[in-house]
Design an enzyme around this catalytic site. Structure first.
Site, mmCIF file in Angstrom:
data_model
loop_
_atom_site.group_PDB
_atom_site.id
_atom_site.type_symbol
_atom_site.label_atom_id
_atom_site.label_comp_id
_atom_site.label_asym_id
_atom_site.label_seq_id
_atom_site.Cartn_x
_atom_site.Cartn_y
_atom_site.Cartn_z
ATOM 1 N N GLU A 142 -44.061 -13.052 -48.581
ATOM 2 C CA GLU A 142 -42.840 -14.464 -47.376
ATOM 3 C C GLU A 142 -42.884 -15.836 -48.800
ATOM 4 O O GLU A 142 -43.764 -16.048 -49.301
ATOM 5 C CB GLU A 142 -44.096 -15.124 -46.447
ATOM 6 C CG GLU A 142 -43.818 -16.046 -46.215
ATOM 7 C CD GLU A 142 -44.607 -16.674 -45.085
ATOM 8 O OE1 GLU A 142 -46.025 -16.923 -45.369
ATOM 9 O OE2 GLU A 142 -43.981 -17.133 -43.273
ATOM 10 N N CYS A 189 -42.385 -19.818 -40.235
ATOM 11 C CA CYS A 189 -42.747 -19.059 -39.900
ATOM 12 C C CYS A 189 -42.264 -17.305 -39.254
ATOM 13 O O CYS A 189 -43.006 -16.099 -39.684
ATOM 14 C CB CYS A 189 -44.907 -18.921 -39.331
ATOM 15 S SG CYS A 189 -44.555 -19.730 -37.559
ATOM 16 N N GLU A 203 -52.897 -18.374 -36.738
ATOM 17 C CA GLU A 203 -51.356 -18.254 -36.867
ATOM 18 C C GLU A 203 -50.959 -17.749 -37.915
ATOM 19 O O GLU A 203 -51.082 -18.995 -38.603
ATOM 20 C CB GLU A 203 -50.653 -19.625 -35.842
ATOM 21 C CG GLU A 203 -51.286 -19.225 -34.110
ATOM 22 C CD GLU A 203 -50.690 -17.961 -33.725
ATOM 23 O OE1 GLU A 203 -49.461 -17.133 -34.166
ATOM 24 O OE2 GLU A 203 -50.785 -17.497 -32.387
ATOM 25 N N LYS A 233 -57.315 -31.081 -39.058
ATOM 26 C CA LYS A 233 -57.344 -31.545 -40.377
ATOM 27 C C LYS A 233 -55.688 -31.552 -40.847
ATOM 28 O O LYS A 233 -55.625 -30.011 -40.554
ATOM 29 C CB LYS A 233 -58.223 -30.738 -41.159
ATOM 30 C CG LYS A 233 -58.673 -31.132 -42.777
ATOM 31 C CD LYS A 233 -57.565 -31.127 -43.757
ATOM 32 C CE LYS A 233 -56.936 -30.076 -43.858
ATOM 33 N NZ LYS A 233 -55.742 -29.725 -45.366
HETATM 34 P P1 NAD Z 1 -51.693 -22.976 -46.254
HETATM 35 O O1 NAD Z 1 -52.264 -21.686 -46.177
HETATM 36 O O2 NAD Z 1 -51.620 -23.019 -47.566
HETATM 37 O O3 NAD Z 1 -52.537 -24.272 -45.346
HETATM 38 C C1 NAD Z 1 -52.230 -24.646 -44.359
HETATM 39 C C2 NAD Z 1 -53.564 -25.410 -43.528
HETATM 40 O O4 NAD Z 1 -54.502 -25.176 -43.874
HETATM 41 C C3 NAD Z 1 -53.249 -26.434 -44.629
HETATM 42 O O5 NAD Z 1 -53.707 -27.491 -43.960
HETATM 43 C C4 NAD Z 1 -54.179 -26.627 -45.624
HETATM 44 O O6 NAD Z 1 -54.916 -28.289 -46.419
HETATM 45 C C5 NAD Z 1 -55.491 -25.784 -45.248
HETATM 46 N N1 NAD Z 1 -56.214 -24.812 -46.361
HETATM 47 C C6 NAD Z 1 -55.550 -24.073 -47.222
HETATM 48 N N2 NAD Z 1 -56.822 -23.929 -47.951
HETATM 49 C C7 NAD Z 1 -57.700 -23.917 -46.554
HETATM 50 C C8 NAD Z 1 -59.427 -23.634 -46.449
HETATM 51 N N3 NAD Z 1 -59.948 -22.572 -47.691
HETATM 52 N N4 NAD Z 1 -59.699 -23.063 -45.858
HETATM 53 C C9 NAD Z 1 -59.512 -24.323 -44.711
HETATM 54 N N5 NAD Z 1 -58.436 -24.935 -44.712
HETATM 55 C C10 NAD Z 1 -57.497 -24.495 -46.490
HETATM 56 O O7 NAD Z 1 -49.928 -22.955 -45.749
HETATM 57 P P2 NAD Z 1 -48.743 -23.501 -45.823
HETATM 58 O O8 NAD Z 1 -47.958 -22.752 -47.339
HETATM 59 O O9 NAD Z 1 -49.315 -25.495 -45.207
HETATM 60 O O10 NAD Z 1 -48.136 -23.288 -44.238
HETATM 61 C C11 NAD Z 1 -47.043 -22.068 -44.755
HETATM 62 C C12 NAD Z 1 -47.658 -21.259 -43.714
HETATM 63 O O11 NAD Z 1 -48.114 -21.642 -42.472
HETATM 64 C C13 NAD Z 1 -46.473 -19.981 -43.679
HETATM 65 O O12 NAD Z 1 -47.276 -18.910 -44.131
HETATM 66 C C14 NAD Z 1 -46.297 -20.004 -42.710
HETATM 67 O O13 NAD Z 1 -45.666 -18.337 -42.232
HETATM 68 C C15 NAD Z 1 -47.284 -20.812 -41.681
HETATM 69 N N6 NAD Z 1 -46.882 -20.949 -40.348
HETATM 70 C C16 NAD Z 1 -47.320 -20.421 -39.368
HETATM 71 C C17 NAD Z 1 -47.461 -20.295 -38.123
HETATM 72 C C18 NAD Z 1 -47.290 -19.719 -37.081
HETATM 73 O O14 NAD Z 1 -47.417 -20.077 -35.616
HETATM 74 N N7 NAD Z 1 -48.106 -18.052 -37.107
HETATM 75 C C19 NAD Z 1 -46.830 -21.080 -38.039
HETATM 76 C C20 NAD Z 1 -46.008 -22.736 -38.835
HETATM 77 C C21 NAD Z 1 -46.054 -22.006 -40.168
#
Ligand code: NAD
Length: 495
Positions: free
Chosen positions: A398, A298, A264, A189
């Protein structure tokens, strides 16, 4: 005058309605609903994605389960390896299209997405090599009598993967690589903000010879498709990359069937500059450690700690460097940075700029939305706050945008204490010419990936993981493959 860039024709976008990719076929969502996705470079509507809900996830998981139980997981390690080399070939041939899709979809300049080619192909071939390198071992035992004891490893089953929007080209492979190398199957997804390159990659995998049903993609919103996948009773493992808040939800819903999770999550990484650092390297290195990908990384080093003696010079040079960064339309061949992913993200970043000013940090560069010929897109000027302190919200939360927070410190111990004073533990760096300080940093800072006199370099063979509220579970490295396997211990009575 507004400079316009003509988007090269992308065959994949000739049809702007994009269905789910399930069992090697395009399938509209069962409800018939769609969601819209916009190009952050100009705010134009880019595509309509199928809006996946519980029933679409049910259908995709059923296909993934059936495929897992068929002949797919019985491929020999060598067959799996050669298939993955074919996959690497197909991705290489189509890389230009994939990088363009990411650029249009999430706004990273083409200069950046194109540059990912070598690393991505290395990642796929690294996982291909792992396909021939996993297994159990024979274990000497002390049982009374004559017994042979050994361990076996087996693919865990159906893997659900939920990815963010900041680097789809790379994120999807942490899951796809492990699935192909072990004989698992998966449902991905992707982020609703940037799903296109994942959809196209799934189609290319089938072209490369991966059986339909091994990799399925369901698009849609996190609270609908994402939540249905993470709570599904027939999914054996979830790989999640995204925010810490969503990571908590994922862990909660994994309890439904005790599925394994790899989370992650977010970060607020420290980047420490000592007075003995080579500033010709530390200034651009620390600046791009924050601003790369418009701050949407991230492990970005967003808290820049500077030894007080060099603070004035460092801040002046850092701000000067920042003002020279070329922010431009993502298709501009000279662009160093593009827009942030969405209007919502742009507004969130600008809100933090207001918060930083209100908290009393000194704004030295940026701090506004870019207008002129970029006014239609979601561009935020790279922003520098100096004379901040580690208790301010801009140092604790963040932002995930191009905002650097520079904080002075007075001693090695204070610098390291401040570096660790965060709920996150993802990355961190130190700039110094003194080996003892570098080693003290490496041993003291609690984070999953650390750099000395550089920032952000990553190698699939090293792998990485977070600690504290940045999550857990390896991505890359020898341990990566273990997440796709479970172990059986076997005892044979020899008499
Ligand atoms: P997000 O958590 O809003 O969304 C990430 C994914 O989760 C999306 O596909 C979203 O549709 C899905 N999602 C949202 N709510 C959900 C729920 N209740 N249940 C299941 N899935 C759900 O994050 P974002 O804004 O897309 O990405 C940015 C974040 O990702 C930042 O916090 C960044 O630090 C983190 N990130 C971490 C890494 C790592 O390796 N640690 C790498 C890249 C990004």
């Amino acid at each position: 005058m507004t400079q316009t860039f003509t988007t090269p024709a992308v065959k994949f976008l000739e049809k702007r309605e994009k269905d789910h990719f399930i069992d090697g076929q395009w399938r509209a969502s069962l409800s018939g609903e769609t969601i819209q996705t916009f190009s952050p470079g100009d705010g134009q509507l880019l595509a309509a994605l199928a809006r996946g809900r519980k029933e679409d996830i049910e259908a995709a998981v059923a296909v993934a389960r059936r495929t897992f139980e068929g002949s797919w997981c019985k491929l020999t390690p060598h067959d799996r390896y050669t298939l993955m080399l074919k996959v690497a070939d197909v991705i290489e041939k189509n890389f230009e299209e994939l990088s363009l899709l990411d650029t249009l979809d999430m706004g990273a300049p083409l200069t950046r997405t194109r540059a990912m080619k070598k690393g991505l192909l290395q990642t796929i071939t690294y996982f291909a090599a792992q396909a021939m390198n996993w297994g159990g071992m024979s274990v000497p035992n002390s049982l009374p009598g004559s017994f042979t004891t050994f361990t076996l490893k087996a693919p865990i089953g159906v893997v659900g993967s939920i990815t963010p929007w900041n680097a789809p080209l790379v994120s999807m492979w942490w899951t796809m690589g492990g699935i192909l190398a072990t004989g698992c199957t998966g449902v991905i997804k992707p982020s609703e903000e940037a799903s296109l390159s994942t959809l196209r990659t799934a189609e290319l995998l089938v072209e490369a010879g991966v059986p339909p049903g091994v990799i399925n993609v369901v698009t849609g919103l996190g609270a609908e498709a994402g939540a249905a996948l993470s709570s599904h009773m027939d999914v054996d493992r979830i790989m999640f990359t995204g925010s810490t808040a969503t990571g908590r939800e994922i862990i909660r819903s994994s309890a439904t069937n005790m599925k394994r999770v790899n989370v992650e999550l977010g970060g607020k990484s420290p980047d420490i500059v000592f007075a003995d650092a080579d500033l010709d390297k530390a200034v651009p290195g620390a600046a791009m450690g924050v601003f790369n990908n418009s701050g949407q990384i991230c492990s970005a080093g967003t808290r820049v700690f500077v030894e007080r003696g060099i603070q004035e010079e460092f801040v002046a040079r850092f701000a000067e460097f920042t003002k020279e960064i070329r922010v431009a339309h993502p298709l501009d061949p000279q662009a160093q940075l593009g827009p942030v992913v969405s209007r919502r993200q742009m507004e969130r970043v600008l809100d933090y700029v207001t918060i930083g000013k209100e908290e009393g940090a000194q704004l030295c560069a940026g701090g506004e939305r870019i207008g002129g010929e970029l006014a239609e897109g979601y561009f935020v000027a790279p922003t520098v706050f100096a004379n901040a302190n580690n208790d301010m919200r801009i140092a604790r939360e963040e932002i995930f945008g191009p905002v650097a927070t520079i904080i002075p410190f007075d001693s090695v111990d204070e610098g390291l204490k401040l570096a660790n004073d965060t709920e996150y533990g993802l990355g961190g760096a130190v700039w110094t010419s003194n080996l003892s300080k570098a080693m003290k940093f490496v041993h003291t800072v609690k984070a999953g990936k650390l750099w000395v006199n550089c920032y952000g370099h990553q190698d699939q063979a090293m792998g990485f993981s977070g600690t504290k509220q940045s999550g857990y579970g390896m991505k890359g490295g020898a341990a990566h493959i273990e997440g796709f396997l479970y172990e059986k211990s076997v005892c044979i009575n020899n008499d």
